[in-house]
Design a protein around this motif. Structure first.
Motif, short mmCIF file in Angstrom:
data_model
loop_
_atom_site.label_atom_id
_atom_site.label_comp_id
_atom_site.label_asym_id
_atom_site.label_seq_id
_atom_site.Cartn_x
_atom_site.Cartn_y
_atom_site.Cartn_z
N PRO A 1 0.81 -1.22 0.00
CA PRO A 1 0.00 0.00 0.00
C PRO A 1 0.84 1.27 0.00
O PRO A 1 0.45 2.28 -0.59
CB PRO A 1 -0.82 -0.13 1.28
N ALA A 2 2.01 1.23 0.65
CA ALA A 2 2.89 2.40 0.64
C ALA A 2 3.31 2.76 -0.78
O ALA A 2 3.44 3.95 -1.12
CB ALA A 2 4.12 2.14 1.51
N ASP A 3 3.52 1.75 -1.62
CA ASP A 3 3.87 2.01 -3.01
C ASP A 3 2.72 2.70 -3.74
O ASP A 3 2.95 3.57 -4.60
CB ASP A 3 4.21 0.70 -3.73
N TRP A 4 1.50 2.32 -3.39
CA TRP A 4 0.33 2.95 -4.01
C TRP A 4 0.24 4.42 -3.63
O TRP A 4 -0.02 5.28 -4.48
CB TRP A 4 -0.94 2.21 -3.58
N HIS A 5 0.49 4.72 -2.35
CA HIS A 5 0.45 6.12 -1.91
C HIS A 5 1.53 6.94 -2.61
O HIS A 5 1.30 8.09 -3.01
CB HIS A 5 0.62 6.20 -0.40
N GLU A 6 2.71 6.37 -2.78
CA GLU A 6 3.78 7.08 -3.47
C GLU A 6 3.47 7.26 -4.95
O GLU A 6 3.84 8.26 -5.56
CB GLU A 6 5.10 6.35 -3.28
N LEU A 7 2.79 6.29 -5.53
CA LEU A 7 2.41 6.40 -6.94
C LEU A 7 1.40 7.52 -7.16
O LEU A 7 1.57 8.35 -8.05
CB LEU A 7 1.81 5.07 -7.42
#
Length: 368
Positions: A85-91
Motif C-alpha cells: 500500500p505504501a507504493d500505491w500512496h507514493e504512486l
C-alpha cells in the motif's frame, strides 16, 4: 471599524491566503517527463519508474544504467518484487499531506517498489557477510528492477530455502509491520487474546501467523471469501464482517491490531478488555488531503480521554527483524501467502489490482 478588528481581519486574510497557497502547492501535480538515457557504453538494465503522480498508467519500464556495488554493498539480481500500500500512496501522491516527504509536484525518487528477493551477483571489496550466488531478500527503494544495490549491513538477509523468491519478496514491509505491531507496540504475551482486523490482507496474513507463534489466541476479521484462508493460517476464531460486527459482539481482547480502520476509535474500543490496547496500522484511504491520517488524528485525540492505551506506528525495517522472520519461515511457523503473481511487464496491472482494494495477502511481480 476599530483598529483591533482591522488587525484581526488582516491576520485572518493573510492566514487564509497562506493556507490557499499551501493547498495549491501540495495538490499541484507536474506533467510526466522523460528519463535521461544511460551514458554511452554503460551496461543497461530495465527498471520501473514514475516521473509524475497518477494512476498505474504512469508507471514505465525503462532502460537505465546497471549499478555497480560499492565497498560495503552487494548487487542483487532481482527475481521477484512485491507491491505494498505504501507504493500505491507514493504512486498517486495521496494523501496530499504527505507530499512534503514524497516530493512536491512530482516524486523526489522516480524509482518504484521496495520489497525484493533475488540472487547476489557481485559484492564490494569490504563485504564478508554475503557472497555471489547467495539467495537473499530485503527492502530498499527502487526494488522493482532487474538489479538493485543493497548495503550489506542493511535490510537484507539470506532467503530461507523452503520458500520461493515470490514468497520471500512478500515478507519485508508487511511482515515487519505485523511483527513490530504485535511484539513491540502491542507487547503481546503468550496466552493473551488478540483480534486482527483485516486478517486477510498483506499485514494481516502475517499477523495471524506471528501472533500464533508468540503464543496468543487469535481472532481474525475478514470477508466471507477469505474465512477459510484466515483459518488455514492458524486463527483460532474467524469473524466474517459481512455477517457480524466485532465491535458489537461480546468478545473482549487484550490487543486489537487494526489494519483497516473501518470503525471509529470509540467503536473499536468497545471490543477491548479493561487493560487492552489498540494498535492502528492503517486507516480508510478515502480523502485526498488526509486519507488514512484522519484515523490517526482521531486516535491521538481520543487517547487523551480514555483509559485504554492506543498507538499508531510506522514500521522500521532492520536486518534483525528480517532475520527473525526468516527463522520463523524456516521453522514452518510463518508461510507468506500470495494472492496473485504478475510478470514484470504487467507491473501496472499488478499495481492497479492492489490499489482497487480487493487483493488478499500479497501481490507479487516475478522477474525473469
Amino acid at each position: 471599524m476599530k483598529l483591533r478588528y482591522r488587525i484581526l481581519l488582516g491576520v485572518v486574510t493573510v492566514l487564509g491566503i497562506a493556507a490557499a497557497a499551501g493547498a495549491y502547492v501540495l495538490s499541484y501535480t507536474q506533467p510526466c517527463g522523460d528519463v535521461e538515457p544511460p551514458p554511452a557504453g554503460a551496461e543497461r538494465m530495465r527498471a520501473v519508474v514514475q516521473l509524475c503522480y497518477g494512476s498505474p498508467d504512469v508507471l514505465r519500464i525503462v532502460e537505465i544504467a546497471k549499478p555497480t556495488p560499492g565497498e560495503n554493498e552487494v548487487l542483487v539480481r532481482v527475481r521477484a518484487a512485491s507491491i505494498n500500500p505504501a507504493d500505491w500512496h507514493e504512486l498517486t501522491g495521496l494523501p496530499y499531506a504527505v507530499r512534503p516527504s514524497m516530493g512536491i509536484g512530482a516524486p523526489s525518487n522516480p524509482r518504484f517498489g521496495t520489497d525484493y528477493a533475488g540472487v547476489i551477483e557481485a559484492v564490494g571489496s569490504g563485504v564478508t557477510k554475503f557472497k555471489p550466488g547467495d539467495e537473499v531478500f530485503g527492502a530498499r527503494s527502487g526494488a522493482m528492477a532487474e538489479y538493485v544495490i543493497a548495503n550489506a549491513t542493511g535490510s537484507i538477509v539470506l532467503k530461507p530455502a523452503n520458500i520461493t523468491f515470490e514468497q520471500a519478496s512478500a515478507i519485508p514491509i508487511a511482515a515487519v509491520t505485523a511483527l513490530q505491531g504485535l511484539r513491540d507496540h502491542g507487547r503481546l504475551q503468550p496466552g493473551q487474546t488478540v483480534l486482527i482486523n483485516g486478517a486477510s490482507g498483506g499485514v494481516g496474513t502475517f499477523a495471524v501467523q506471528i501472533a500464533k507463534a508468540l503464543g496468543a489466541e487469535v481472532t481474525g476479521v475478514c470477508s466471507t471469501a477469505n474465512v477459510e484462508l484466515v483459518r488455514s493460517l492458524g486463527a483460532d476464531h474467524v469473524i466474517d464482517y459481512t455477517k457480524e460486527d466485532f465491535t458489537e459482539l461480546p468478545g473482549r481482547y487484550d490487543l486489537i491490531l487494526d489494519n483497516v480502520g473501518n470503525h471509529s476509535v470509540l467503536e473499536t474500543r468497545r471490543a477491548l478488555a479493561p487493560n487492552g490496547m489498540l494498535v492502528l496500522v492503517s486507516g480508510p484511504k478515502v480523502g485526498a488531503w488526509l486519507g488514512p491520517l484522519s484515523r490517526v488524528i482521531e486516535l491521538m485525540l481520543v487517547s487523551y480521554f480514555v483509559s485504554h492505551e492506543m498507538k499508531f506506528f510506522i514500521a522500521e525495517l532492520n536486518p534483525a527483524d528480517l532475520e527473525m522472520l526468516a527463522e520463523l519461515v524456516r521453522e514452518g511457523k510463518v508461510t507468506p501467502a500470495i494472492d496473485r503473481v504478475y510478470s514484470f511487464d504487467e507491473v501496472a496491472a499488478a499495481t492497479a489490482y492492489l490499489g482497487a482494494g480487493h487483493a488478499r495477502a500479497k501481490v507479487v511481480v516475478a522477474l525473469p
